[in-house]
Each structure stands twice: as structure tokens, then as C-alpha cells.
Scaffold this motif. Structure first.
Motif, PDB file in Angstrom:
ATOM      1  N   ALA A 159       1.030  -1.166  -0.007  1.00 33.21           N
ATOM      2  CA  ALA A 159       0.109  -0.002  -0.086  1.00 33.21           C
ATOM      3  C   ALA A 159       0.986   1.223  -0.188  1.00 33.21           C
ATOM      4  O   ALA A 159       1.796   1.391   0.707  1.00 33.21           O
ATOM      5  CB  ALA A 159      -0.824   0.149   1.270  1.00 33.21           C
ATOM      6  N   THR A 160       0.513   2.198  -1.107  1.00 28.90           N
ATOM      7  CA  THR A 160       1.419   3.435  -1.193  1.00 28.90           C
ATOM      8  C   THR A 160       0.107   4.602  -1.149  1.00 28.90           C
ATOM      9  O   THR A 160      -0.807   4.034  -1.043  1.00 28.90           O
ATOM     10  CB  THR A 160       2.148   3.630  -2.335  1.00 28.90           C
ATOM     11  OG1 THR A 160       1.323   3.490  -3.417  1.00 28.90           O
ATOM     12  CG2 THR A 160       3.200   2.309  -2.431  1.00 28.90           C
ATOM     13  N   LEU A 161       0.701   5.920  -0.827  1.00 27.45           N
ATOM     14  CA  LEU A 161      -0.108   6.710  -0.823  1.00 27.45           C
ATOM     15  C   LEU A 161      -0.174   7.714  -2.232  1.00 27.45           C
ATOM     16  O   LEU A 161       1.047   8.191  -2.511  1.00 27.45           O
ATOM     17  CB  LEU A 161      -0.016   8.036   0.192  1.00 27.45           C
ATOM     18  CG  LEU A 161      -0.097   7.365   1.689  1.00 27.45           C
ATOM     19  CD1 LEU A 161       0.300   8.078   2.571  1.00 27.45           C
ATOM     20  CD2 LEU A 161      -1.889   6.967   1.923  1.00 27.45           C
ATOM     21  N   ALA A 162      -1.298   7.692  -2.953  1.00 24.41           N
ATOM     22  CA  ALA A 162      -1.391   8.538  -4.267  1.00 24.41           C
ATOM     23  C   ALA A 162      -1.580   9.757  -3.892  1.00 24.41           C
ATOM     24  O   ALA A 162      -1.439  10.475  -2.843  1.00 24.41           O
ATOM     25  CB  ALA A 162      -2.589   7.960  -4.962  1.00 24.41           C
ATOM     26  N   ASN A 221       4.864   7.212  -6.287  1.00 15.76           N
ATOM     27  CA  ASN A 221       4.111   7.475  -4.911  1.00 15.76           C
ATOM     28  C   ASN A 221       5.005   7.487  -3.685  1.00 15.76           C
ATOM     29  O   ASN A 221       5.035   8.247  -3.028  1.00 15.76           O
ATOM     30  CB  ASN A 221       2.845   6.335  -4.685  1.00 15.76           C
ATOM     31  CG  ASN A 221       1.634   6.698  -5.399  1.00 15.76           C
ATOM     32  OD1 ASN A 221       1.580   7.551  -6.010  1.00 15.76           O
ATOM     33  ND2 ASN A 221       0.964   5.507  -5.473  1.00 15.76           N
ATOM     34  N   LEU A 222       5.790   6.358  -3.934  1.00 16.63           N
ATOM     35  CA  LEU A 222       7.037   6.122  -3.026  1.00 16.63           C
ATOM     36  C   LEU A 222       7.919   7.184  -3.032  1.00 16.63           C
ATOM     37  O   LEU A 222       8.708   7.489  -2.024  1.00 16.63           O
ATOM     38  CB  LEU A 222       7.469   4.746  -3.049  1.00 16.63           C
ATOM     39  CG  LEU A 222       6.637   3.489  -2.746  1.00 16.63           C
ATOM     40  CD1 LEU A 222       7.384   2.177  -2.827  1.00 16.63           C
ATOM     41  CD2 LEU A 222       6.294   3.712  -1.184  1.00 16.63           C
ATOM     42  N   ARG A 223       8.203   7.768  -4.100  1.00 12.77           N
ATOM     43  CA  ARG A 223       9.331   8.825  -4.288  1.00 12.77           C
ATOM     44  C   ARG A 223       8.684  10.150  -3.583  1.00 12.77           C
ATOM     45  O   ARG A 223       9.560  10.732  -3.118  1.00 12.77           O
ATOM     46  CB  ARG A 223       9.806   8.922  -5.795  1.00 12.77           C
ATOM     47  CG  ARG A 223      10.636   8.061  -6.351  1.00 12.77           C
ATOM     48  CD  ARG A 223      11.159   8.401  -7.444  1.00 12.77           C
ATOM     49  NE  ARG A 223      12.351   7.441  -7.916  1.00 12.77           N
ATOM     50  CZ  ARG A 223      12.498   6.990  -8.995  1.00 12.77           C
ATOM     51  NH1 ARG A 223      11.864   7.264  -9.942  1.00 12.77           N
ATOM     52  NH2 ARG A 223      13.126   5.916  -9.406  1.00 12.77           N
ATOM     53  N   GLU A 224       7.390  10.483  -3.789  1.00 11.26           N
ATOM     54  CA  GLU A 224       6.885  11.465  -3.063  1.00 11.26           C
ATOM     55  C   GLU A 224       6.625  11.285  -1.587  1.00 11.26           C
ATOM     56  O   GLU A 224       6.635  12.240  -0.922  1.00 11.26           O
ATOM     57  CB  GLU A 224       5.662  11.914  -3.926  1.00 11.26           C
ATOM     58  CG  GLU A 224       6.122  12.277  -5.535  1.00 11.26           C
ATOM     59  CD  GLU A 224       4.997  12.333  -6.190  1.00 11.26           C
ATOM     60  OE1 GLU A 224       3.607  12.473  -5.736  1.00 11.26           O
ATOM     61  OE2 GLU A 224       5.075  12.723  -7.628  1.00 11.26           O
ATOM     62  N   ARG A 225       6.080  10.193  -1.183  1.00  9.51           N
ATOM     63  CA  ARG A 225       5.704   9.854   0.010  1.00  9.51           C
ATOM     64  C   ARG A 225       6.155   8.501   0.250  1.00  9.51           C
ATOM     65  O   ARG A 225       5.440   7.438  -0.222  1.00  9.51           O
ATOM     66  CB  ARG A 225       4.227   9.987   0.130  1.00  9.51           C
ATOM     67  CG  ARG A 225       3.629  11.363   0.062  1.00  9.51           C
ATOM     68  CD  ARG A 225       2.104  11.342  -0.430  1.00  9.51           C
ATOM     69  NE  ARG A 225       1.883  10.787  -1.375  1.00  9.51           N
ATOM     70  CZ  ARG A 225       2.014  11.175  -2.675  1.00  9.51           C
ATOM     71  NH1 ARG A 225       2.564  12.334  -2.786  1.00  9.51           N
ATOM     72  NH2 ARG A 225       1.758  10.547  -3.809  1.00  9.51           N
ATOM     73  N   PRO A 226       7.236   8.311   1.005  1.00  4.92           N
ATOM     74  CA  PRO A 226       7.777   6.950   1.384  1.00  4.92           C
ATOM     75  C   PRO A 226       7.012   5.997   2.282  1.00  4.92           C
ATOM     76  O   PRO A 226       7.369   4.931   2.473  1.00  4.92           O
ATOM     77  CB  PRO A 226       9.278   7.473   1.697  1.00  4.92           C
ATOM     78  CG  PRO A 226       9.226   8.656   2.469  1.00  4.92           C
ATOM     79  CD  PRO A 226       8.100   9.423   1.454  1.00  4.92           C
TER      80      PRO A 226
END
Length: 131
Positions: free
Chosen positions: A20-23, A55-60
Motif C-alpha cells: 500500500a502506497t499513498l497516491a 508514490n513512494l518517491r513523493e511519500r515513502p
């Protein structure tokens, strides 16, 4: 790996996990991924063109859920922050692909690259509601 109880360590050898990542809109995005428990850490390989990589680059901040396929009432959730590292030579992708009998290059378009995603756990939830 930090904080994984012995009762759930076997799940680190499972075939699949849900990442799960944050969009951009702040909503979760979930994806089934292949993964490895490698060097004491949970890692996966992602194509750099994918939304989950952006997503992970912007919000890890992320979460990985590993469900026991024999008992869905038993699972392991690892919440933490992802560290991304270039895998231009596919060294880790090849290691991951060996677990699944696959060549991850087949999932990438010409010119695309991969990153190694390592999840640094902040919270671990080992759950067994079957008893």
C-alpha cells in the motif's frame, strides 16, 4: 528483521504481499507484489514507470500486508518508510525473479529501469485470529 515475532517469520517466505502506497490525492493505492526477505529486510522490485514507484518517491510511507494462504485469519503487516535504490543492472530484480521463475525484464518496456524498494519497519502487527 526488526520486530518480526518468531510466530510469523514463516510468512516472510510467502509468495505474495500487498503493498500500500499513498497516491497524489492522499488515497491509498494497493498492489499485489512479489517480494523477498533479503539481508534481514523486506524488499521488492518496481519498475520506475509505475504509479507506486512515483508514490513512494513523493511519500515513502507505506504498508505491506502478508496473509497466510493456508489461514487468512493469520497475517503480518509491516508499516514503515520505503527506501528506493537504483537497480539499473537488474541484480536484485534477477534475484527476485529467481524466486518466481521469471525474468522481470519481460515486464519492462525498452528504456525502463527498476528500483529496489526496501521497507524500513516502524510498526509491525503480527495477527492470528484463528485461535
Amino acid at each position: 528483521m526488526t520486530n518480526i515475532p518468531d510466530s510469523h517469520r514463516d510468512l516472510l517466505d510467502a509468495q505474495f504481499a500487498t503493498l500500500a502506497t499513498l497516491a497524489n490525492d492522499g488515497l491509498p493505492q494497493l498492489t499485489q507484489v512479489w517480494f523477498l526477505h533479503d539481508d534481514g529486510r523486506v524488499k521488492t522490485s518496481l519498475n520506475t514507470a509505475r504509479a507506486k514507484t512515483r508514490n513512494l518517491r513523493e511519500r515513502p510511507e507505506c504498508s505491506m500486508l502478508i496473509v497466510d494462504p493456508a489461514n487468512p485469519y493469520r497475517y503480518l503487516e509491516i508499516r514503515g518508510r520505503a527506501e528506493l535504490q537504483a537497480d539499473d543492472g537488474y541484480a536484485f530484480a534477477d534475484k527476485l525473479g529467481a524466486k518466481y521463475g521469471a525474468d522481470l525484464r519481460a515486464h519492462d518496456a525498452p528504456g525502463e529501469t527498476r528500483v529496489i524498494v526496501t521497507i524500513r519497519p516502524q510498526k509491525v502487527h503480527a495477527v492470528d485470529m484463528s485461535g
